[in-house]
Design a protein around this motif. Sequence first.
Motif, PDB file in Angstrom:
ATOM      1  N   CYS A   1      38.894  43.013  39.898  1.00 49.25           N
ATOM      2  CA  CYS A   1      39.501  41.902  38.162  1.00 49.25           C
ATOM      3  C   CYS A   1      38.764  42.158  37.257  1.00 49.25           C
ATOM      4  N   SER A   2      38.804  41.670  36.008  1.00 48.49           N
ATOM      5  CA  SER A   2      37.758  42.034  34.628  1.00 48.49           C
ATOM      6  C   SER A   2      37.477  40.585  34.476  1.00 48.49           C
ATOM      7  N   ASN A   3      37.599  39.382  35.355  1.00 46.60           N
ATOM      8  CA  ASN A   3      37.520  37.739  35.320  1.00 46.60           C
ATOM      9  C   ASN A   3      36.896  37.472  36.595  1.00 46.60           C
ATOM     10  N   THR A   4      35.380  36.976  36.364  1.00 45.44           N
ATOM     11  CA  THR A   4      34.847  36.639  37.901  1.00 45.44           C
ATOM     12  C   THR A   4      33.911  35.577  37.471  1.00 45.44           C
ATOM     13  N   LEU A   5      34.312  34.314  37.736  1.00 46.45           N
ATOM     14  CA  LEU A   5      33.386  32.806  38.066  1.00 46.45           C
ATOM     15  C   LEU A   5      32.592  32.915  38.872  1.00 46.45           C
ATOM     16  N   MET A   6      31.609  32.398  39.174  1.00 43.14           N
ATOM     17  CA  MET A   6      31.011  32.162  40.328  1.00 43.14           C
ATOM     18  C   MET A   6      30.317  30.757  40.601  1.00 43.14           C
TER      19      MET A   6
ATOM     20  N   ASP B   1      27.461  29.774  37.719  1.00 42.54           N
ATOM     21  CA  ASP B   1      26.063  30.277  38.285  1.00 42.54           C
ATOM     22  C   ASP B   1      26.018  32.658  37.809  1.00 42.54           C
ATOM     23  N   PHE B   2      27.771  32.932  37.859  1.00 43.59           N
ATOM     24  CA  PHE B   2      28.400  34.139  37.461  1.00 43.59           C
ATOM     25  C   PHE B   2      29.269  33.810  36.129  1.00 43.59           C
ATOM     26  N   PHE B   3      28.967  34.219  35.379  1.00 43.92           N
ATOM     27  CA  PHE B   3      29.755  34.615  34.134  1.00 43.92           C
ATOM     28  C   PHE B   3      30.008  35.576  34.029  1.00 43.92           C
ATOM     29  N   GLN B   4      31.212  35.746  34.318  1.00 43.86           N
ATOM     30  CA  GLN B   4      32.171  37.447  33.297  1.00 43.86           C
ATOM     31  C   GLN B   4      33.438  37.824  32.879  1.00 43.86           C
ATOM     32  N   ILE B   5      33.421  37.105  32.034  1.00 39.66           N
ATOM     33  CA  ILE B   5      34.859  37.417  31.280  1.00 39.66           C
ATOM     34  C   ILE B   5      34.924  38.176  30.465  1.00 39.66           C
ATOM     35  N   GLY B   6      36.154  39.365  31.448  1.00 38.28           N
ATOM     36  CA  GLY B   6      36.546  40.719  30.505  1.00 38.28           C
ATOM     37  C   GLY B   6      37.893  40.448  29.558  1.00 38.28           C
ATOM     38  N   VAL B   7      38.884  39.619  29.525  1.00 33.43           N
ATOM     39  CA  VAL B   7      39.808  39.268  28.883  1.00 33.43           C
ATOM     40  C   VAL B   7      39.657  37.932  29.066  1.00 33.43           C
ATOM     41  N   ASP B   8      40.396  37.553  27.388  1.00 31.93           N
ATOM     42  CA  ASP B   8      40.897  35.994  28.091  1.00 31.93           C
ATOM     43  C   ASP B   8      41.646  35.983  28.325  1.00 31.93           C
ATOM     44  N   SER B   9      41.801  34.781  29.260  1.00 33.57           N
ATOM     45  CA  SER B   9      43.310  34.490  29.466  1.00 33.57           C
ATOM     46  C   SER B   9      43.687  32.777  30.749  1.00 33.57           C
TER      47      SER B   9
ATOM     48  N   PHE C   1      36.792  23.655  52.396  1.00 33.39           N
ATOM     49  CA  PHE C   1      35.651  24.598  53.707  1.00 33.39           C
ATOM     50  C   PHE C   1      34.599  24.741  52.480  1.00 33.39           C
ATOM     51  N   SER C   2      34.150  25.261  51.777  1.00 36.91           N
ATOM     52  CA  SER C   2      33.541  26.038  50.672  1.00 36.91           C
ATOM     53  C   SER C   2      32.157  24.736  50.424  1.00 36.91           C
ATOM     54  N   GLU C   3      32.364  23.088  50.563  1.00 35.48           N
ATOM     55  CA  GLU C   3      31.959  22.485  51.073  1.00 35.48           C
ATOM     56  C   GLU C   3      30.721  22.327  52.702  1.00 35.48           C
ATOM     57  N   ALA C   4      31.442  23.043  53.446  1.00 37.69           N
ATOM     58  CA  ALA C   4      31.108  23.254  54.663  1.00 37.69           C
ATOM     59  C   ALA C   4      30.272  24.101  55.206  1.00 37.69           C
ATOM     60  N   THR C   5      30.507  25.132  53.756  1.00 38.52           N
ATOM     61  CA  THR C   5      29.434  26.285  54.396  1.00 38.52           C
ATOM     62  C   THR C   5      28.302  26.235  52.667  1.00 38.52           C
ATOM     63  N   HIS C   6      28.231  25.293  52.291  1.00 41.46           N
ATOM     64  CA  HIS C   6      27.446  25.181  51.300  1.00 41.46           C
ATOM     65  C   HIS C   6      27.247  26.388  50.117  1.00 41.46           C
ATOM     66  N   ALA C   7      28.283  27.757  50.404  1.00 42.28           N
ATOM     67  CA  ALA C   7      28.374  28.811  49.797  1.00 42.28           C
ATOM     68  C   ALA C   7      28.961  28.444  48.339  1.00 42.28           C
ATOM     69  N   PRO C   8      28.871  29.096  47.260  1.00 41.71           N
ATOM     70  CA  PRO C   8      29.227  29.105  46.033  1.00 41.71           C
ATOM     71  C   PRO C   8      30.841  29.548  45.760  1.00 41.71           C
ATOM     72  N   ILE C   9      31.212  29.301  45.297  1.00 38.41           N
ATOM     73  CA  ILE C   9      33.368  30.139  45.021  1.00 38.41           C
ATOM     74  C   ILE C   9      32.392  30.838  44.304  1.00 38.41           C
ATOM     75  N   ALA C  10      33.565  32.381  44.668  1.00 40.35           N
ATOM     76  CA  ALA C  10      33.468  32.966  43.323  1.00 40.35           C
ATOM     77  C   ALA C  10      35.341  33.122  43.345  1.00 40.35           C
ATOM     78  N   ILE C  11      35.757  33.046  41.832  1.00 40.98           N
ATOM     79  CA  ILE C  11      37.072  33.257  41.424  1.00 40.98           C
ATOM     80  C   ILE C  11      36.789  34.482  40.460  1.00 40.98           C
ATOM     81  N   HIS C  12      38.343  35.634  41.038  1.00 40.58           N
ATOM     82  CA  HIS C  12      38.297  36.610  40.382  1.00 40.58           C
ATOM     83  C   HIS C  12      40.126  36.432  39.938  1.00 40.58           C
ATOM     84  N   PHE C  13      39.740  36.735  39.193  1.00 40.92           N
ATOM     85  CA  PHE C  13      41.106  37.157  38.253  1.00 40.92           C
ATOM     86  C   PHE C  13      41.549  37.579  36.770  1.00 40.92           C
TER      87      PHE C  13
END
Lengths: 422, 282
Positions: free
Chosen positions: A150-155, A212-220, A235-247
Amino acid sequence: MLKCGMSGSQVKVFGKAIQALSRISDELWLDPSEKGLALRSVNSCRSAYGCVLFSPVFFQHYQWSNSVKMNDNDLTVSNLNCKLGMKSILPIFRCLNSLERNVEKCKIFTRSDKCKVVIQFFCRHGIRRTHNVCFQESQPLQVIFEKNMCSNTLMIQPRVLAEAIVLFTSSQEEVTLAVTPLSVCLKSSSDEPMDLTSSVYSEMFVAPDEFDFFQIGVDSEITFCFKELKGMLTFSEATHAPIAIHFDFPGKPMALSIDDMLLEANFILATLADEPSRTSSPQSLCLSQKQKRSDRLGSNSEAGKNVTSKAPECIQRKVAPKRLYPKETLTDVSALENHDSPRMKRANGDLSEVPESSVSNTEKVPGSLNQRKLFILREIAHKLVWGRERERERIPSRQVEWHADSMEPDVGFDLTNHEIMT
Amino acid sequence: MEVVVQAQCPGPSLSLPAAGVSNMVAKLAKACTLRISPEKLNFIVSDKVANGGVSMWCELEQENFFSEFQMEGVSAENNEIYLELTAENLSRALKTAQNARALKVKLTNKHFPCLTISIELLSVSSSSRIVTHDIPVKVIPRKLWKDLQEPAVPDADVSIYLPVLKTMKSIVEKMKNISNHLIIEANLSGELNLKIETELVCVTTHFKDLGNPPTARDAAARDRDPAQMAEVHLDIRRLLQFLAGQQVGPTKAVCNIVSNKMVHFDLLHEDVSLQYFIPAFS
């Protein structure tokens, strides 16, 4: 065959995963493999898919094996193929805080001769609680989605997302995420023109440096269902890990994932396509069933490769097939390579065969009309055509046995699997 | 017509009381009217049949809350704006402003008239986050303004200070399970009773030593027997709606009873004054 054990605090995470998946669908697949135990769930209109894979290191002990059966001079190696009703399994993992406090050990194992999953809690004060959950044999679905392409990834830290979620009322079904290289905006999405009775339109701008991580390849600007996001968040609050969003662009599915040493969670959600005449139903995800092991002995790894080495995304809007099912499933068997299928417009009623990955026994994704009925019809037809052994159409039942000096043996009760009954 | 309102750091003092008020209003009625005038803001719920005849009038002095307040009414002589909105929307929007650095309220027209609330939140990483809420509103035409004026304070037979509202609420909640019909009575000796009567059971809760406000005592000294009770029959659900909205204890709470006609509650929460009228059971 599955046999695993975990401690009290691990049960909490396991239970949270089940609760998050319950937001997606009423059914859960328990899918053990050499990679670990995967819990999978797909919603009925195929617009959301969730999978939480617990690696063997997560458990205190983890044992898994294929079952080998003799069948007409043919050795068949088959997977667990275990599908549970959420109604059966969710109450078992209900009060997670008290489970964490009281449970010292939890064992989960299967008894394939009786089609049951046994969940045993060894609690304090010598109390042992056993749940026998009947499962239905059904091959799990997997989604084909290459999130790294995916061209856009946010964490982002789950807490930040949780603060944003508070803004939106539960009556709002969909939210829109709009990104540019300079800003990220989460806003309520609404097609209808505003009037006095409509809910508040809210938007929240988040600066890139909060991620934590910001990569935007295409405005969308993508629009997706709110409910599943909330499930993932708890669920993620229970695991204390960051969420990555790929789109990517609207119409293409988006992935919410958590990658930890001990577990990997992926929630793939369909997004609304950017069509002028768009209706509210998002495009379906492309799903396939795992290769039926009986067809190719010892080629498990090959099957795995087959599924994932295909071209990344699979965006298809399926139209209600008007043919009879048995005929349709037979035609599925043909190997198809075409993954660049163009998005199909729902409006013009295109009935052409939708390409899918070349795995036999592919699950056909039902069209947007009467999906539920089609899904059920397909299930039945599938069984007729492929003649699965030991097909359990029976309603899963749950029995709770209490073993402790002061406790009386308890009730057993039946829960209907509403999916088959309707 | 224009409204621009700003509240600045530290912690906009508007949010807490206003959020509290809109929360209260949200529990009383779905739709409420917001009246904006140069000196004050009013939340009005008028006595329609849909509300069971209940009406509410709430007043805030704008200078106690806002650092900047600019408004321009319909016209020079009628320098007021009346907006109808869903109270729940407003209370939700203001809830996010609890830890805000700055808050701005504006009347806008984006395809539809809206009250736009812009909130600047300070996040952990010290970058500010901007949240905007557009609450749809309806502008009320001038000819309907006369129905939305401040109700006259009735000539009460008895005026008495209320007991702790939380206690009252838990009692009324339990009473609701028994009967829908509540009798509230009070006298000028500081006694208040809540009564319910059914065929099987009668339950009365007595509150003593509550005290009566001075004005009432003077008027009453003339002709009313201090021990004589003035009573009103109420729909218990209306009373409960009112009590449920009181999250924070008021600075001052007075109950005025007009025998067999209505009950009037007059509360003061810091700088917010609230009046609530419940008619007798018809």
